[in-house]
Scaffold this motif. Structure first.
Motif, PDB file in Angstrom:
ATOM      1  N   GLY A 118      -3.038  35.419  -8.637  1.00 43.80           N
ATOM      2  CA  GLY A 118      -2.776  36.792  -9.049  1.00 43.80           C
ATOM      3  C   GLY A 118      -3.549  37.144 -10.288  1.00 43.80           C
ATOM      4  O   GLY A 118      -4.673  36.685 -10.486  1.00 43.80           O
ATOM      5  N   THR A 119      -2.933  37.981 -11.133  1.00 45.22           N
ATOM      6  CA  THR A 119      -3.607  38.477 -12.319  1.00 45.22           C
ATOM      7  C   THR A 119      -2.834  38.126 -13.581  1.00 45.22           C
ATOM      8  O   THR A 119      -1.610  38.063 -13.577  1.00 45.22           O
ATOM      9  N   TRP A 120      -3.568  37.905 -14.652  1.00 46.24           N
ATOM     10  CA  TRP A 120      -2.992  37.717 -15.982  1.00 46.24           C
ATOM     11  C   TRP A 120      -3.441  38.874 -16.873  1.00 46.24           C
ATOM     12  O   TRP A 120      -4.494  39.456 -16.665  1.00 46.24           O
ATOM     13  N   THR A 121      -2.592  39.208 -17.838  1.00 48.20           N
ATOM     14  CA  THR A 121      -2.897  40.271 -18.789  1.00 48.20           C
ATOM     15  C   THR A 121      -2.526  39.800 -20.185  1.00 48.20           C
ATOM     16  O   THR A 121      -1.422  39.271 -20.383  1.00 48.20           O
ATOM     17  N   THR A 153       6.544  36.543 -11.233  1.00 49.24           N
ATOM     18  CA  THR A 153       6.190  37.250 -12.457  1.00 49.24           C
ATOM     19  C   THR A 153       6.625  36.401 -13.632  1.00 49.24           C
ATOM     20  O   THR A 153       7.503  35.535 -13.503  1.00 49.24           O
ATOM     21  N   GLY A 154       6.023  36.641 -14.781  1.00 44.60           N
ATOM     22  CA  GLY A 154       6.414  35.871 -15.945  1.00 44.60           C
ATOM     23  C   GLY A 154       5.567  36.176 -17.146  1.00 44.60           C
ATOM     24  O   GLY A 154       4.731  37.096 -17.141  1.00 44.60           O
ATOM     25  N   SER A 155       5.784  35.372 -18.190  1.00 39.84           N
ATOM     26  CA  SER A 155       5.081  35.568 -19.452  1.00 39.84           C
ATOM     27  C   SER A 155       4.734  34.212 -20.038  1.00 39.84           C
ATOM     28  O   SER A 155       5.309  33.186 -19.656  1.00 39.84           O
ATOM     29  N   TYR A 156       3.776  34.219 -20.970  1.00 39.80           N
ATOM     30  CA  TYR A 156       3.420  33.003 -21.685  1.00 39.80           C
ATOM     31  C   TYR A 156       3.041  33.373 -23.113  1.00 39.80           C
ATOM     32  O   TYR A 156       2.752  34.518 -23.424  1.00 39.80           O
ATOM     33  N   ASP A 157       3.053  32.349 -23.977  1.00 42.02           N
ATOM     34  CA  ASP A 157       2.977  32.600 -25.419  1.00 42.02           C
ATOM     35  C   ASP A 157       1.632  33.141 -25.884  1.00 42.02           C
ATOM     36  O   ASP A 157       1.563  33.899 -26.841  1.00 42.02           O
ATOM     37  N   TYR A 158       0.549  32.745 -25.225  1.00 44.72           N
ATOM     38  CA  TYR A 158      -0.785  33.031 -25.749  1.00 44.72           C
ATOM     39  C   TYR A 158      -1.117  34.520 -25.654  1.00 44.72           C
ATOM     40  O   TYR A 158      -1.156  35.081 -24.564  1.00 44.72           O
ATOM     41  N   SER A 173      -7.844  40.894 -19.429  1.00 47.46           N
ATOM     42  CA  SER A 173      -7.111  40.539 -18.217  1.00 47.46           C
ATOM     43  C   SER A 173      -8.071  39.879 -17.232  1.00 47.46           C
ATOM     44  O   SER A 173      -9.284  39.875 -17.432  1.00 47.46           O
ATOM     45  N   GLY A 174      -7.506  39.318 -16.179  1.00 46.21           N
ATOM     46  CA  GLY A 174      -8.341  38.659 -15.185  1.00 46.21           C
ATOM     47  C   GLY A 174      -7.497  38.018 -14.100  1.00 46.21           C
ATOM     48  O   GLY A 174      -6.343  38.405 -13.888  1.00 46.21           O
ATOM     49  N   ARG A 175      -8.075  37.033 -13.424  1.00 47.62           N
ATOM     50  CA  ARG A 175      -7.431  36.391 -12.291  1.00 47.62           C
ATOM     51  C   ARG A 175      -7.059  34.953 -12.611  1.00 47.62           C
ATOM     52  O   ARG A 175      -7.625  34.338 -13.512  1.00 47.62           O
ATOM     53  N   GLY A 227       0.432  37.282 -26.045  1.00 48.20           N
ATOM     54  CA  GLY A 227       1.349  38.166 -25.317  1.00 48.20           C
ATOM     55  C   GLY A 227       1.122  38.182 -23.823  1.00 48.20           C
ATOM     56  O   GLY A 227       1.291  39.214 -23.174  1.00 48.20           O
ATOM     57  N   GLY A 228       0.736  37.039 -23.274  1.00 44.45           N
ATOM     58  CA  GLY A 228       0.319  36.982 -21.882  1.00 44.45           C
ATOM     59  C   GLY A 228       1.416  37.275 -20.873  1.00 44.45           C
ATOM     60  O   GLY A 228       2.578  36.923 -21.071  1.00 44.45           O
ATOM     61  N   ARG A 229       1.014  37.924 -19.759  1.00 45.76           N
ATOM     62  CA  ARG A 229       1.908  38.181 -18.641  1.00 45.76           C
ATOM     63  C   ARG A 229       1.196  37.832 -17.336  1.00 45.76           C
ATOM     64  O   ARG A 229      -0.017  38.013 -17.218  1.00 45.76           O
ATOM     65  N   LEU A 230       1.993  37.344 -16.372  1.00 47.71           N
ATOM     66  CA  LEU A 230       1.458  36.960 -15.065  1.00 47.71           C
ATOM     67  C   LEU A 230       2.112  37.783 -13.969  1.00 47.71           C
ATOM     68  O   LEU A 230       3.284  38.148 -14.066  1.00 47.71           O
ATOM     69  N   ASP A 231       1.359  38.065 -12.916  1.00 44.20           N
ATOM     70  CA  ASP A 231       1.890  38.716 -11.734  1.00 44.20           C
ATOM     71  C   ASP A 231       1.138  38.137 -10.543  1.00 44.20           C
ATOM     72  O   ASP A 231      -0.078  38.326 -10.430  1.00 44.20           O
TER      73      ASP A 231
END
Length: 93
Positions: free
Chosen positions: A51-54, A30-35, A59-61, A37-41
């Protein structure tokens, strides 16, 4: 730098979508990125994290492949079930 490869995906990365901060626990990442407010799972299988990004705008894959030396990754992202959005590359900070 000098982060050992055994750290897997854990740590800070500089990527096409800004700085990423990832935490791996078992096969889950899991994590986050700057663009936007992005989040990864995601889940790790071999050298691939998928996985998925939001973001605030959708959101998407994603599917990212860790390099053999564990210092960089290359991959793709897309909206919905597609991976056709473009490249997503990065390197360890």
């Amino acid at each position: 730098g000098g982060t050992p490869v055994s750290a897997g995906w854990t740590g800070g990365w500089t990527s096409d979508f800004g700085r990423m901060r990832l935490q791996q626990s078992g096969r889950r990442v899991t994590g986050s990125y700057d663009y936007k407010g992005g989040r990864l799972d995601g889940t790790v299988q071999g050298d691939v994290l998928s996985g998925t990004w939001t973001q605030t705008n959708g959101s998407g894959r994603f599917e990212l492949r860790l390099s053999a030396d564990g210092r960089s990754f290359s991959g793709r992202w897309g909206r919905g079930d597609s991976l056709g959005g473009g490249a997503w590359n990065g390197r360890r900070e």
